[in-house]
Design an enzyme around this catalytic site. Structure first.
Site, PDB file in Angstrom:
ATOM      1  N   GLU B 124      -1.194 121.001   0.450  1.00  0.00           N
ATOM      2  CA  GLU B 124      -2.364 120.159   0.147  1.00  0.00           C
ATOM      3  C   GLU B 124      -1.946 118.751  -0.263  1.00  0.00           C
ATOM      4  O   GLU B 124      -2.621 117.774   0.074  1.00  0.00           O
ATOM      5  CB  GLU B 124      -3.181 120.818  -0.963  1.00  0.00           C
ATOM      6  CG  GLU B 124      -4.510 120.169  -1.258  1.00  0.00           C
ATOM      7  CD  GLU B 124      -5.482 120.233  -0.082  1.00  0.00           C
ATOM      8  OE1 GLU B 124      -5.676 119.183   0.541  1.00  0.00           O
ATOM      9  OE2 GLU B 124      -6.034 121.320   0.213  1.00  0.00           O
ATOM     10  N   ASP B 196       2.104 106.527   8.151  1.00  0.00           N
ATOM     11  CA  ASP B 196       1.844 107.519   7.111  1.00  0.00           C
ATOM     12  C   ASP B 196       0.438 108.107   7.269  1.00  0.00           C
ATOM     13  O   ASP B 196       0.242 109.322   7.194  1.00  0.00           O
ATOM     14  CB  ASP B 196       2.000 106.870   5.721  1.00  0.00           C
ATOM     15  CG  ASP B 196       1.745 107.864   4.597  1.00  0.00           C
ATOM     16  OD1 ASP B 196       2.676 108.608   4.255  1.00  0.00           O
ATOM     17  OD2 ASP B 196       0.616 107.900   4.083  1.00  0.00           O
ATOM     18  N   LYS B 200      -0.805 112.037   8.328  1.00  0.00           N
ATOM     19  CA  LYS B 200      -1.856 112.773   7.617  1.00  0.00           C
ATOM     20  C   LYS B 200      -2.989 113.165   8.565  1.00  0.00           C
ATOM     21  O   LYS B 200      -3.518 114.275   8.493  1.00  0.00           O
ATOM     22  CB  LYS B 200      -2.381 111.930   6.460  1.00  0.00           C
ATOM     23  CG  LYS B 200      -1.377 111.787   5.336  1.00  0.00           C
ATOM     24  CD  LYS B 200      -1.785 110.693   4.357  1.00  0.00           C
ATOM     25  CE  LYS B 200      -0.783 110.568   3.227  1.00  0.00           C
ATOM     26  NZ  LYS B 200      -0.955 109.316   2.465  1.00  0.00           N
TER      27      LYS B 200
END
Lengths: 419, 419
Positions: B124, B196, B200
């Site tokens: 998570e 980045d 994600k």
């Protein structure tokens, strides 16, 4: 994991029930994990677009059918609903419900039924319609030091406040529109009095802090007494008035809770939660704030949460009530110091003044007046009992100096740790 | 459910690792479900505040210890991290990681390791720090017709954009502060280039739509080329520029995705997501939009998500990858029509113009210019490959007329159903 085949018995064929029936017919939505076998409706005189073999008016047609392993309860009478849910669980059927009043009122019975008959009972739709609050409080904020949960939990009153405040529409007209749009409870006084929000807060308290209290034990102020003086006060300060439910832990370890209108600053998350939307803020020591927002009422969002619960049953999901069963102390307190605004008919000024700990601002004209200042929750409650027509609006919860120091120390230590 | 006793081996003792070590020592936070037995750090020369018997520089001290049943991986080298995680899973250890690049890059290997060795692997913290996105996408948006996921996924660039846009601070200074505050990756070019955020998004695609693509396959525009002309354009329209990652399904059933700066209207959820905060919006047919916001970087919020994952392991939680294993088609497309703004040095005007499908606004001064209009994603990609210094900012995704009709019909049908 293998999905369990779900055969549903549906109680209630109103907005949400009929929507669910249609949606479960759509392959794309459901992945064909669940089928509705039988629907029990209330009124035999109403014409419904259901195949006759699916429709019934006798609850035993669902309860006595062993093939039905899931009962979806979407009626609006809490007591009758509890009878149905209890019978279903005793027969080993899983249950999904959207009935906040039933869940809150009969919680301890429902909790023990889950333990005794080892059946899951899910009710995400009972709190803020489609927003996944219960599951996140149950699963995600498990370890972290949850400090508070607060938010706008009632879509109908938020819709009314938005219309009356932003758009200057009359209260009665705004309420009528909310009802027409299906946002209001069948008895709208539940919304307006704040009781609906209090039922929801009572459910959140279970999953956030492992505490169960009845709605009657939550200090609750509704929106019916908010008047033009209050609105002018908010407007002049670039604030809005929102009906906010709040539960928070203080330094003494006690959890405090209430539902009341609050002034919300323009840079606050809840300021932007308008119309039928709900918004909830969690605060934890580690993660700081999390904000959740979404539609808080309406048939479609409510169906959405019911569907998610049905799908979760397919994967044997159930609430563990981790915080309820954990050993730690769960103290509650019904008192704390608040900074509030109270407006009143001018004749009541002296009477109201006596309840304050300290007066800040004082305003009056020939008809009305208001005070701001600090007051204990207990005194606020006493004042409400004496005169329900007074308007109370929260400005802030007073934080004792030592509490501020403690919080600062926590943050400082945390920062040091990570340097 | 009985909690499983967790004995942790921790790799990495940087910001998040050392914080986790301290926090796990606090009874209130953890409920004493987990203890750290061994910590493997990289640099033997660095002084650390750990009992000597707990500290090691040899990974086998964790991997070969049969008492350790959970590996928490908090290093920042994706390849080395994968080696560790693979070895841990092969030895039957559960793994928690915050390493987005590793999860995204090695996802298929990691997925098969979970199947083969039947061990949970939770991450998570790899996506928006403490916000519970992966779990909600995995568990809650299972049945519903998820249409899109979009948001600000990178705290560091959002911090920089906030400082440069709202506070007119120089880019380099804002970056330096972001680094000092621990918001930026150890290699900040990963943040600034948008990579980045693309890592994600690649992880969100798995749990939102059951699709895995590599970061390289996601069209990505960073923030380094945003200039004063772009900022002036946004300012004049009461908009902000945000770095937005987006994945959405269109009428042809294909999922499209990209990361690029976008103009955000003042009444849009993401407009108010400033500083290091992240914000994500899900859209489904039934529930409409849900908005999640919280701190998207920093040691404390990241620790918070790692802790939640550790706690979940105590209850045997694992990702089921429901959408990945479900039978339905998962088509992706790398093309669609976009409404964009492109700014350029004036000499490039004609060159840029050729790539547009249709020009809307055109502006130029003696040095710079911009066009707005429609352009295909493929052409935008070609333009980027030709000249990386051009500034692309998304205005909107073009929705074909038939798609608008389809959406309107869905909503209308839904409303009719519920009347």
């Amino acid at each position: 994991m293998q999905r369990k085949k779900l055969v549903i018995g549906l109680f209630g064929f109103g907005c949400v029930g009929s929507g669910l029936y249609k949606v479960l017919g759509k392959e794309a939505v459901t992945g064909q994990v669940a089928t509705i076998k039988k629907i029990v409706a209330k009124n035999p005189l109403k014409k419904r677009d259901i195949a006759p073999h699916q429709l019934s008016y006798c609850k035993d047609d669902i309860l006595d059918d062993d093939e039905i392993n899931v009962v979806v309860e979407l009626t609006d009478d809490a007591d009758a609903a509890f009878q149905i849910v209890q019978a279903a669980m005793q027969k080993g059927k899983a249950v999904v419900s959207a009935n906040k009043k039933m869940v809150s009122t009969y919680f301890m019975e429902l909790y023990h039924l889950q333990q005794e008959y080892r059946v899951p009972f899910l009710y995400e739709a009972a709190c803020c319609a489609s927003l996944p609050l219960i599951r996140n409080l149950e699963e995600y904020y498990d370890t972290d030091t949850l400090q508070s949960v607060e938010g706008i939990l009632n879509g109908s009153t938020n819709y009314i406040l938005t219309k009356t405040f932003n758009e200057k529409i009359q209260f009665a007209d705004a309420l009528k529109t909310a009802q027409a749009l299906g946002y209001a409870e069948s008895d709208p006084s539940l919304d307006i009095s704040g009781k609906d929000a209090a039922y929801k807060l009572s459910i959140l308290l279970i999953h956030a802090f492992g505490i169960h209290v009845q709605q009657e034990d939550i200090f609750t102020v509704g929106i019916q007494q908010i008047n033009e003086v209050d609105n002018a006060y908010a407007l002049a300060r670039n604030q809005k008035i929102k009906l906010v439910a709040r539960a928070f832990k203080q330094l003494d370890g006690c959890v405090r809770f209430f539902v009341m209108p609050a002034f919300v600053q323009h840079d606050h998350y809840l300021y932007h939660v308008d119309d039928v939307f709900n918004g909830v803020i969690t605060r934890t020591h580690l993660a700081d704030t999390h904000f959740y927002a979404g539609r808080g009422a309406g048939a479609l969002p409510t169906s959405s949460a019911v569907l998610s619960d049905i799908a979760a049953l397919g994967y044997q999901y159930k609430y563990e009530y981790k915080k309820l069963v954990s050993a730690g102390p769960k103290n509650i307190s019904h008192d704390c110091l608040l900074q509030v605004y109270v407006s009143f008919p001018i004749a009541k000024a002296d009477f109201v003044k006596n309840y304050f700990t300290e007066i800040g601002e004082a305003f009056s004209n020939s008809e009305k007046g208001y005070f701001t200042g600090t007051i204990t929750l207990k005194n606020l409650q006493a004042l409400q009992q004496k005169d329900e027509a007074l308007s109370f609006i929260l400005m802030d919860v007073c934080i004792a100096e030592e509490e501020q120091k403690h919080e600062a120390a926590w943050q400082e230590e945390a920062v040091l740790e990570f340097e």
